[in-house]
Design a protein around this motif. Sequence first.
Motif, short mmCIF file in Angstrom:
data_model
loop_
_atom_site.label_atom_id
_atom_site.label_comp_id
_atom_site.label_asym_id
_atom_site.label_seq_id
_atom_site.Cartn_x
_atom_site.Cartn_y
_atom_site.Cartn_z
N ARG A 34 0.98 -1.14 -0.05
CA ARG A 34 -0.12 -0.19 -0.09
C ARG A 34 0.73 1.25 -0.15
O ARG A 34 0.57 2.16 -0.55
CB ARG A 34 -0.95 -0.12 1.33
N ARG A 94 -2.71 -8.56 -1.18
CA ARG A 94 -2.18 -7.38 -1.20
C ARG A 94 -1.45 -6.56 -2.47
O ARG A 94 -2.02 -5.22 -2.82
CB ARG A 94 -0.85 -7.05 -0.27
N ASP A 140 -3.15 -6.90 -5.38
CA ASP A 140 -4.58 -6.68 -6.18
C ASP A 140 -5.14 -5.56 -5.19
O ASP A 140 -5.65 -4.70 -5.83
CB ASP A 140 -5.60 -7.91 -5.79
N ASP A 141 -5.40 -5.39 -3.88
CA ASP A 141 -5.46 -4.14 -3.49
C ASP A 141 -4.88 -3.19 -3.55
O ASP A 141 -5.49 -1.85 -3.95
CB ASP A 141 -5.53 -4.37 -1.91
#
Length: 262
Positions: free
Chosen positions: A22, A48, A50-51
């Motif tokens: 992120r 993670r 994909d997010d």
Amino acid sequence: MPRFAANLTLLYQEVPFLDRFREAASDGFRGVECLFPYDHPAQAVRARLDDAGLTQVLFNTPAGDWASGERGLAALPGREAQFRDGLERALDYADTLGCRQLHVMAGCPDASASLERCRAVYLDNLAYAAAQAAAHGITILIEPINPRDFPRYFLTRQDQAQAIRHEVGASHLKVQFDIYHCQIVEGDLAVKLRQHIANIGHVQVAGVPARHEPDTGEVNYPFLFRLLDELGYAGWVGCEYRPQGATREGLGWLKPWLRATR
């Protein structure tokens, strides 16, 4: 303009590994790499990615007992079975993560080991790895690493790596050109990039000599980034350096290049 990938093993150490995806996306990265993802389930890492909307660009196959100083298995006689088991695990992770390149570390043979035997084992292991990876649509990379950081590392020079790649003769085997390592061992960076660009699968950067941000030290990275464009390099540039402070505070060098790619 080059596409930059954050190395999440070295960058963003202010937060736990799974939170670094992120952070990298927030700073404009669209790709990430790491040394080893195996401490976390592959599906957790994929979630993670994909997010954050990131691509997993690269990671290493298992390299043996890292804590005790092992730095790869591919050129170590007697470790062939362990190497193949690790490769299988890496390919499983790569399939889950959608990663199309794996770095196979040669390792640091014992000083008593026959270099001829180590080279023969290395060639056999690379031929096996390239064949297995090809079935997954994955490219195997080998990387010359400077012996100051990794004493006795088997692969240290660009011409050595290219000769091995040629001898194996596999289309799914390329060379990982780490500018930091190349500058320490042999220099002449622009000439070597021009000479070998067709067989370079990945590029990595760090300042020389201290392995900090690329805008520190002796290498003219803006010149080299423009050269990569001139040469038509379409791969990723991995940011494998140790920040001098907080990662985000040291990203000033990157911002002009990110703006140029938007």
